[in-house]
Every structure is written in C-alpha cells, then in structure tokens.
Design an enzyme around this catalytic site. Structure first.
Site, short mmCIF file in Angstrom:
data_model
loop_
_atom_site.label_atom_id
_atom_site.label_comp_id
_atom_site.label_asym_id
_atom_site.label_seq_id
_atom_site.Cartn_x
_atom_site.Cartn_y
_atom_site.Cartn_z
N HIS A 115 33.94 8.72 51.99
CA HIS A 115 33.80 9.24 50.63
C HIS A 115 34.21 10.71 50.62
O HIS A 115 33.79 11.48 51.48
CB HIS A 115 32.35 9.13 50.14
CG HIS A 115 32.17 9.70 48.77
ND1 HIS A 115 32.51 9.00 47.63
CD2 HIS A 115 31.76 10.91 48.35
CE1 HIS A 115 32.30 9.75 46.58
NE2 HIS A 115 31.84 10.93 46.98
N ASP A 135 22.43 5.06 38.43
CA ASP A 135 23.28 6.24 38.58
C ASP A 135 24.26 6.37 37.43
O ASP A 135 24.53 7.48 36.96
CB ASP A 135 24.03 6.23 39.91
CG ASP A 135 24.93 7.45 40.01
OD1 ASP A 135 24.38 8.56 39.98
OD2 ASP A 135 26.16 7.31 40.05
N SER A 155 23.19 10.63 43.85
CA SER A 155 24.16 9.88 43.06
C SER A 155 25.23 9.27 43.98
O SER A 155 25.53 8.06 43.92
CB SER A 155 24.79 10.84 42.04
OG SER A 155 25.95 10.30 41.48
N LYS A 201 25.31 4.94 45.65
CA LYS A 201 26.45 4.02 45.53
C LYS A 201 26.99 3.66 46.91
O LYS A 201 27.31 2.51 47.19
CB LYS A 201 27.54 4.65 44.66
CG LYS A 201 27.14 4.75 43.19
CD LYS A 201 28.12 5.55 42.36
CE LYS A 201 28.04 7.01 42.65
NZ LYS A 201 28.61 7.92 41.66
N1 URA Z 1 30.15 12.30 42.24
C1 URA Z 1 29.16 11.43 42.00
O1 URA Z 1 29.32 10.23 42.18
N2 URA Z 1 27.98 11.91 41.55
C2 URA Z 1 27.75 13.22 41.35
O2 URA Z 1 26.66 13.58 40.95
C3 URA Z 1 28.79 14.12 41.61
C4 URA Z 1 29.99 13.63 42.06
#
Ligand code: URA
Length: 425
Positions: A85, A164, A186, A190
C-alpha cells in the site's frame, strides 16, 4: 436500550479520557448502522483529531471497522500472499511493475486499489487507459487469477470495512482527514480485511504526499505497522521521498507507458529503485529466496504483466491513448534545477484532466505531464522542461498557474537525497 451514549463518549474523548474497547466497538457499529448520527461522529472525529487514540484504542477502532464488513480469504492458494500500500504520491505508478514482478518471484499479489482524488493519481485510472481492461472482479475471479497468474490489480469491493467508507466521506467534509490515528485505522482496516499474509507500506513524505513532514510520516508508519502486527499481518514500512514526482511521467496512460518500460528492463532510475526496494521487502515477507532484480532482468515480470492485463480483458496490442493537445513549460533562466515540486506538478496534471475533483468526475486517459528534465540537470533559459498533455486546451492556463511555483533554478546542484529514507518493521 443502548449500552452507551454517543454524547458521553464524545465528551470523554473531548476531555482526554481513554475509550473502553467495548464502547469503541459499539460506536463504530452503531454509526455504520445509522444509530449514531453524522454530526455525532463528526464531533468524535474532531475530538480524536485533537486528543488522539492510544495504541489500545487504535487497535480496537481498527478491529471494529474491519468487523463491519467481510474479510477476503485466500485459502487454497499454494503461494504466500503479500500486498503493498502506498499513501499516495505524484507519478506513483509503482504498483504496475511491482505486482507482476513479485508474482514472478513466486508470491501471490492481491492488489486491491483505488481511483484518483485530488492531486494524487489512482492505480485503477491508470490501468483503465488500456483498452478493454476491467477493474471490477468478483471474489471468485480474484482467486482464480491469483492461482493462474499470481497477480491481480482490481477495485476494492464495497464489502471491505464499510464503516471506513462512511467515516472517510464524513472526515473529508469536516476537516478531520489529517489525523494520524484516523488515517492509520482507515488504511489498515481495508488492508487487514484484504487478507494478505504480508503487507509492505510505502509511506511518503514531502510536498506531494499526504504527510508533508518526515516525523509525521514516521509516526503514521509506526502506527500502521503496529496495527498490522497486532492483527497477525506481517507488516513493514518504507519511508520514501515525495518532494519530486516519481519518474518522468504524471498522468494515466503516460504512467502506464513508463511502467512498461521498467518491465522491459529500462525506465527511470528512481522508479526502478523503488520498485526493487518494495519488491525486496515483499519477497522477504513472503519467505522467498529470490532476487527481484534478476527476475526483472529475466523478462519474467513482463510475462506476468501481459497475462495479468489480458486476464482482465486488456488489449495489449492497442495503442495507449494520447491527448490531442500539448504545450511546453520552458526554463525561465539558465542554471541548475534545484526543485521540481511534486505538489505543483500533481495539481497541474489534475487540472489538465488526469485527476478528478469529485468522485463522479471522469478522467482523461491521455492527460498529464512529462518531465523533460530532473533536479540536478543544467538547463538554459527557454529550454523545454515539462510537456503538458490534454484534450481540453482551455485547461492549459489553469495548469500553467499551478506550475508557476513548480520549478526552481539556482546556481548550485541540490544535495542528493535518498529516495528510501527509513524502514520501520
Ligand atoms: N487513505 C485512506 O484510505 N484513508 C485515509 O484516511 C487517508 C488516506
């Protein structure tokens, strides 16, 4: 009857108290179900913005968000699964060569990705510039492609951490995006729900990044790695410089072309360096004894790329789209480029049509910016430094306005800065 009162929990956080695990679990569930109102969750997000969440609260908050949705499972795959990520940057096309490279090294790479919003690009928008390529896959299709090809880049389904989605939209309009615990939970809710065994985080700092300062980026990385490890996901983070765009292209089809150059054994040195650094970490987490540099040089990553794109309907023989209009940004003076500002170039590319201001907007596949010179290059006045691409030439003026602060030319070469600054994990 409700076991907790949202107002009491907001007051407790506002006054600096620690929230109990069960209260956090209730709050997230009740918000997702609509029992806690948006205005109450906004107040809680603002209280967290100022007061923070300690490690125990953060782990509970993240677990509660994961529990609102489904978790992917890769049982039956014979390869270790590993994911990457990036917190987002300008010209960040690394997923494109990285996913097939790590698959060619022997891992399975489920890369569930997003679309562009604001000045940073989105991996799905980039791949959609390939004719016929399809971003939406079912869970069964993802699994089948991981078995056959080893890598899949596709849209994250709405079933992963739905709390989220709701909370992020709320933070976006209440000035509470820029909170390290809220960003960490957040992203990690995921990523943990995506279910890979290992996760490598590319946490960017600098003008084109979410976190401008190195210290804040390091704190975000530390908290995300701790969350991953607490949830049984092996996690490592690299802190990488995003003051200058990555590579020589910014914009969807332009970046795909550059990613293909890397897979073919060429491409800009910084894109190759970061691809190999992240691949090295992913391969290590997957427990594989393979050198990604050798695999890249062998052409096997290119083979996986071709299979990965075709499996999702992409036409490898179709030419990538080109914008109908181009313009050049030239050097205002002779000297050495000391800065090419990632944020200014990202905003200009977005204004040319490569990005979107609202989720509903469409992007132009061919729009964007080519960098014709890099920091450290000696240039003469009038020399073209950037090439602007768009289908909407009326956008040139707004892009040029953003570029007015993009280039700094001085007398002395800038100090060379490492791309990968630190590793946490
Ligand atoms: N990307 C995300 O998925 N969440 C955030 O809060 C900031 C960047």
């Amino acid at each position: 009857m409700n076991p907790y009162s949202a107002v009491e929990l907001i007051r407790a956080k506002r006054d600096g108290h620690t929230l109990p695990d069960a209260a956090i679990a209730w709050l997230i569930r009740a918000y997702t179900d609509g029992q806690v109102a948006d205005e109450q969750m906004s107040a809680m997000a603002m209280a967290i913005f100022f007061r923070g969440l300690d490690d125990t609260e953060l782990a509970s908050w993240t677990a509660a968000m994961i529990d609102t949705g489904e978790r992917m499972s890769y049982t039956g795959l014979r390869r270790p699964t590993v994911d990457k990520h990036s917190t987002g940057g300008v010209g960040d096309k690394i997923t494109l060569p990285l996913a097939p490279l790590v698959a060619a090294c022997g891992a399975a790479v489920p890369q569930l990705s997003g679309r562009a919003l604001g000045h940073t690009g989105g991996t799905l928008d980039k791949l959609e510039s390939i004719k016929g390529w399809r971003a939406s896959l079912t869970g069964a299709e993802i699994l089948a492609q991981l078995k056959d090809v080893g890598a899949v880049v596709c849209a994250a389904g709405a079933g992963l951490a739905p709390a989220d989605q709701k909370l992020y939209a709320l933070r976006d309009v209440t000035g509470t995006v820029e909170s390290i615990p809220l960003i960490a939970s957040s992203i990690m809710s995921k990523k943990i729900a995506e279910g890979a065994d290992g996760l490598v985080l590319d946490v960017k700092f600098g003008s084109g990044a979410f976190m401008q300062g190195l210290d804040e980026a390091r704190e975000l990385a530390r908290r995300m790695v701790a969350l991953g490890q607490a949830a049984g996901v092996q996690a490592v983070a690299l802190l990488t410089d995003m003051n200058t765009p990555l590579g020589l292209t910014v914009g969807n089809a332009l970046e795909v072309r550059e990613a293909i150059e890397v897979l073919a054994g060429g491409g800009p040195a910084d894109v190759v360096e970061l691809t190999l650094a992240l691949a090295g970490e992913m391969v290590q987490l997957a427990g594989l004894d393979t050198d990604p540099a050798k695999v890249l040089a062998s052409g096997r990553a290119m083979d996986v790329w071709r299979r990965m794109i075709s499996a999702q309907g992409g036409d490898l023989d179709a030419a990538l789209p080109k914008a109908r209009h181009t313009d050049e940004w030239t050097a205002a003076a002779s000297g050495i480029i000391t800065c090419l500002d990632a944020m200014a170039i990202g905003v200009a590319s977005w204004r040319l049509g490569a990005g979107r201001a609202r989720k509903e907007d469409t992007v132009q596949a061919g729009a964007g910016i080519e960098l014709l010179a890099r920091p450290g290059d000696r240039v003469r006045a009038g020399q073209p430094l950037l090439r602007l691409h768009t289908n909407t030439p009326e956008a040139f003026a707004a892009a040029r306005e953003a570029l007015s602060v993009a280039v700094t030319i001085g007398d002395r070469a800038p100090a060379t800065r490492p791309l990968v600054v630190d590793r946490i994990g």
